[in-house]
Motif scaffolding. Structure first.
Motif, PDB file in Angstrom:
ATOM      1  N   MET A   1       0.844  -1.204   0.000  1.00 34.37           N
ATOM      2  CA  MET A   1       0.000   0.000   0.000  1.00 34.37           C
ATOM      3  C   MET A   1       0.871   1.243   0.000  1.00 34.37           C
ATOM      4  SD  MET A   1      -2.740   1.308   2.911  1.00 34.37           S
ATOM      5  CE  MET A   1      -1.465   1.571   4.162  1.00 34.37           C
ATOM      6  N   ARG A   2       0.539   2.177  -0.870  1.00 32.94           N
ATOM      7  CA  ARG A   2       1.173   3.500  -0.861  1.00 32.94           C
ATOM      8  C   ARG A   2       0.088   4.507  -0.488  1.00 32.94           C
ATOM      9  NH1 ARG A   2       6.049   4.254  -2.730  1.00 32.94           N
ATOM     10  NH2 ARG A   2       5.670   6.291  -3.638  1.00 32.94           N
ATOM     11  N   LEU A   3       0.204   5.007   0.730  1.00 33.46           N
ATOM     12  CA  LEU A   3      -0.839   5.831   1.339  1.00 33.46           C
ATOM     13  C   LEU A   3      -0.476   7.304   1.253  1.00 33.46           C
ATOM     14  CD1 LEU A   3      -3.400   6.120   3.168  1.00 33.46           C
ATOM     15  CD2 LEU A   3      -1.859   5.793   5.122  1.00 33.46           C
ATOM     16  N   ALA A   4      -1.313   8.081   0.591  1.00 30.46           N
ATOM     17  CA  ALA A   4      -1.117   9.533   0.522  1.00 30.46           C
ATOM     18  C   ALA A   4      -1.744  10.172   1.749  1.00 30.46           C
ATOM     19  CB  ALA A   4      -1.751  10.098  -0.745  1.00 30.46           C
ATOM     20  N   LEU A   5      -0.964  10.975   2.460  1.00 34.40           N
ATOM     21  CA  LEU A   5      -1.399  11.641   3.688  1.00 34.40           C
ATOM     22  C   LEU A   5      -1.598  13.116   3.401  1.00 34.40           C
ATOM     23  CD1 LEU A   5       1.296   9.959   5.935  1.00 34.40           C
ATOM     24  CD2 LEU A   5      -1.109   9.292   5.782  1.00 34.40           C
ATOM     25  N   LEU A   6      -2.844  13.547   3.427  1.00 36.32           N
ATOM     26  CA  LEU A   6      -3.177  14.928   3.092  1.00 36.32           C
ATOM     27  C   LEU A   6      -3.985  15.535   4.233  1.00 36.32           C
ATOM     28  CD1 LEU A   6      -3.965  13.056   0.211  1.00 36.32           C
ATOM     29  CD2 LEU A   6      -3.293  15.312  -0.618  1.00 36.32           C
ATOM     30  N   THR A   7      -3.559  16.691   4.699  1.00 35.99           N
ATOM     31  CA  THR A   7      -4.228  17.315   5.832  1.00 35.99           C
ATOM     32  C   THR A   7      -4.305  18.812   5.649  1.00 35.99           C
ATOM     33  OG1 THR A   7      -4.287  17.400   8.248  1.00 35.99           O
ATOM     34  CG2 THR A   7      -2.126  17.602   7.220  1.00 35.99           C
ATOM     35  N   ASP A   8      -5.221  19.432   6.364  1.00 34.58           N
ATOM     36  CA  ASP A   8      -5.379  20.890   6.327  1.00 34.58           C
ATOM     37  C   ASP A   8      -5.492  21.393   4.886  1.00 34.58           C
ATOM     38  OD1 ASP A   8      -4.994  21.832   9.317  1.00 34.58           O
ATOM     39  OD2 ASP A   8      -3.588  20.204   8.945  1.00 34.58           O
ATOM     40  N   LEU A   9      -6.494  20.863   4.205  1.00 37.07           N
ATOM     41  CA  LEU A   9      -6.756  21.252   2.809  1.00 37.07           C
ATOM     42  C   LEU A   9      -7.261  22.687   2.740  1.00 37.07           C
ATOM     43  CD1 LEU A   9      -8.693  18.029   1.736  1.00 37.07           C
ATOM     44  CD2 LEU A   9      -6.236  18.349   1.990  1.00 37.07           C
ATOM     45  N   HIS A  10      -8.024  23.085   3.728  1.00 38.18           N
ATOM     46  CA  HIS A  10      -8.505  24.453   3.894  1.00 38.18           C
ATOM     47  C   HIS A  10      -9.100  25.062   2.625  1.00 38.18           C
ATOM     48  CE1 HIS A  10      -7.743  24.978   8.071  1.00 38.18           C
ATOM     49  NE2 HIS A  10      -6.484  24.582   7.960  1.00 38.18           N
ATOM     50  N   HIS A 153       0.670  23.385  10.682  1.00 43.44           N
ATOM     51  CA  HIS A 153       0.838  23.628   9.252  1.00 43.44           C
ATOM     52  C   HIS A 153       2.292  23.582   8.798  1.00 43.44           C
ATOM     53  CE1 HIS A 153      -3.331  25.581   8.359  1.00 43.44           C
ATOM     54  NE2 HIS A 153      -3.415  24.730   9.365  1.00 43.44           N
ATOM     55  N   VAL A 154       3.127  22.939   9.595  1.00 47.07           N
ATOM     56  CA  VAL A 154       4.551  22.797   9.285  1.00 47.07           C
ATOM     57  C   VAL A 154       4.909  21.315   9.354  1.00 47.07           C
ATOM     58  CG1 VAL A 154       6.902  23.397   9.991  1.00 47.07           C
ATOM     59  CG2 VAL A 154       5.072  25.080  10.214  1.00 47.07           C
ATOM     60  N   PRO A 155       5.593  20.755   8.358  1.00 43.18           N
ATOM     61  CA  PRO A 155       5.948  19.340   8.397  1.00 43.18           C
ATOM     62  C   PRO A 155       6.829  19.015   9.605  1.00 43.18           C
ATOM     63  CG  PRO A 155       6.306  20.245   6.202  1.00 43.18           C
ATOM     64  CD  PRO A 155       6.043  21.406   7.104  1.00 43.18           C
ATOM     65  N   ALA A 156       6.569  17.850  10.223  1.00 48.59           N
ATOM     66  CA  ALA A 156       7.353  17.425  11.380  1.00 48.59           C
ATOM     67  C   ALA A 156       7.275  15.911  11.519  1.00 48.59           C
ATOM     68  CB  ALA A 156       6.849  18.096  12.662  1.00 48.59           C
ATOM     69  N   LEU A 157       8.270  15.356  12.199  1.00 54.15           N
ATOM     70  CA  LEU A 157       8.306  13.921  12.459  1.00 54.15           C
ATOM     71  C   LEU A 157       8.893  13.700  13.846  1.00 54.15           C
ATOM     72  CD1 LEU A 157       8.063  10.941  11.523  1.00 54.15           C
ATOM     73  CD2 LEU A 157      10.357  11.176  10.550  1.00 54.15           C
ATOM     74  N   TYR A 158       8.196  12.905  14.670  1.00 56.85           N
ATOM     75  CA  TYR A 158       8.647  12.587  16.021  1.00 56.85           C
ATOM     76  C   TYR A 158       8.727  11.069  16.176  1.00 56.85           C
ATOM     77  CZ  TYR A 158       7.357  17.436  17.017  1.00 56.85           C
ATOM     78  OH  TYR A 158       7.259  18.803  16.996  1.00 56.85           O
ATOM     79  N   PRO A 189       2.337  15.823   8.102  1.00 60.39           N
ATOM     80  CA  PRO A 189       2.788  16.080   6.730  1.00 60.39           C
ATOM     81  C   PRO A 189       2.948  17.561   6.389  1.00 60.39           C
ATOM     82  CG  PRO A 189       0.915  14.577   6.789  1.00 60.39           C
ATOM     83  CD  PRO A 189       1.032  15.178   8.143  1.00 60.39           C
ATOM     84  N   GLY A 190       2.339  18.454   7.187  1.00 59.64           N
ATOM     85  CA  GLY A 190       2.260  19.862   6.805  1.00 59.64           C
ATOM     86  C   GLY A 190       0.970  20.103   6.037  1.00 59.64           C
ATOM     87  N   ALA A 191       0.631  21.352   5.821  1.00 56.02           N
ATOM     88  CA  ALA A 191      -0.670  21.692   5.250  1.00 56.02           C
ATOM     89  C   ALA A 191      -0.670  21.668   3.723  1.00 56.02           C
ATOM     90  CB  ALA A 191      -1.104  23.082   5.728  1.00 56.02           C
ATOM     91  N   VAL A 192      -1.673  21.005   3.168  1.00 60.96           N
ATOM     92  CA  VAL A 192      -1.917  21.118   1.734  1.00 60.96           C
ATOM     93  C   VAL A 192      -2.310  22.546   1.381  1.00 60.96           C
ATOM     94  CG1 VAL A 192      -3.474  20.442  -0.144  1.00 60.96           C
ATOM     95  CG2 VAL A 192      -2.594  18.699   1.431  1.00 60.96           C
TER      96      VAL A 192
END
Length: 247
Positions: A1-10, A153-158, A189-192
């Motif tokens: 599976m290749r999952l597209a992660l999209l958030t804050d489309l606004h 709205h900023v990309p990050a990884l923890y 992912p940060g905001a679209v």
């Protein structure tokens, strides 16, 4: 599976379409939308209809704070311009679109993944994950290995290791990052639709569950056209300027 992660489309049609096109070209076969489909932008109806179509084909979607307040009569606890955009959005949504947003769950789970808009520790409180302590609270609230979220709205990884040690990483676009099974990871992912890190390009990420790798992307799109739509709709000009400046 290749999952597209999209958030804050606004409600940013141009940015959303550019990310969908890029994801399709890069082999995405599943999609997850982690909240704030509406708010700020000028095309809430089109964006909601598009997400509804993806959900009908099996995509995952969860509710963000803008989605929630666009469908309830309560006064949104936001600054004046954001409230104005919410009220305008409410007037633009059809009954079906509003019902879809109102019915979105706060969280969804698939295998070892938790999808949530804000913090998993209290999804309905809409807490931001601004630092490693916030990320730790969110990861401790679930036994899932991966938490995919938005709101920031900023990309990050923890990362939370098996011994509880926390770490963070500032992702670079286009770089494949391994997500090791023994760790928990929290992915933003940060905001679209409205990036706020000084880069006006749209953000999204692709996760491959076979290789357990994650790639963050920045996608150029016609942000000028999106800004002009905001102005033409009579929305606060600050939201148009954010699209131009990426702030």
């Amino acid at each position: 599976m290749r999952l597209a992660l999209l958030t804050d489309l606004h409600a940013n049609r141009e940015a959303f379409q550019a990310c969908l096109d890029h994801a399709a070209r890069h082999g995405a076969d599943h999609y997850a939308f982690t909240g704030d489909l509406v708010g700020y932008g000028a095309d809430p109806g089109w964006v909601v209809d598009t997400v509804m179509a993806y959900v009908a084909r099996g995509a995952i979607a969860v509710q963000g704070n803008h989605d929630y307040f666009a469908t309830v009569a309560a006064r949104a606890p936001m600054h004046a311009e954001a409230r104005e955009a919410i009220e305008w959005t409410r007037s633009e949504l059809s009954e079906e679109q509003g019902a879809f947003l109102a019915a979105l769950p706060l969280t969804q789970e698939r295998a070892d993944i938790l999808f949530v808009h804000a913090s998993a520790a209290a999804p309905a409180r809409w807490d931001y994950i601004n630092n490693i302590d916030d990320a730790e609270r969110s990861l401790r609230a679930t036994d899932r290995k991966l938490v995919f979220c938005g709101h920031v709205h900023v990309p990050a990884l923890y990362r939370r290791a098996a011994d509880g040690t926390m770490g963070s990483h500032a992702p670079r676009p286009g770089v494949s990052l391994p997500l090791r099974r023994q760790h928990q990871h929290l992915v933003i992912p940060g905001a679209v639709g409205q990036p706020r890190d000084g880069d006006c390009r749209a953000c999204y990420a692709l996760y491959d569950d076979v290789s357990r790798t994650l790639v963050y992307y920045r996608i150029a799109y016609d942000h000028g056209a999106a800004a002009r739509r905001v102005i033409a709709a009579g929305l606060p000009i600050v939201f148009a300027m954010r699209l131009i400046e990426g702030l």
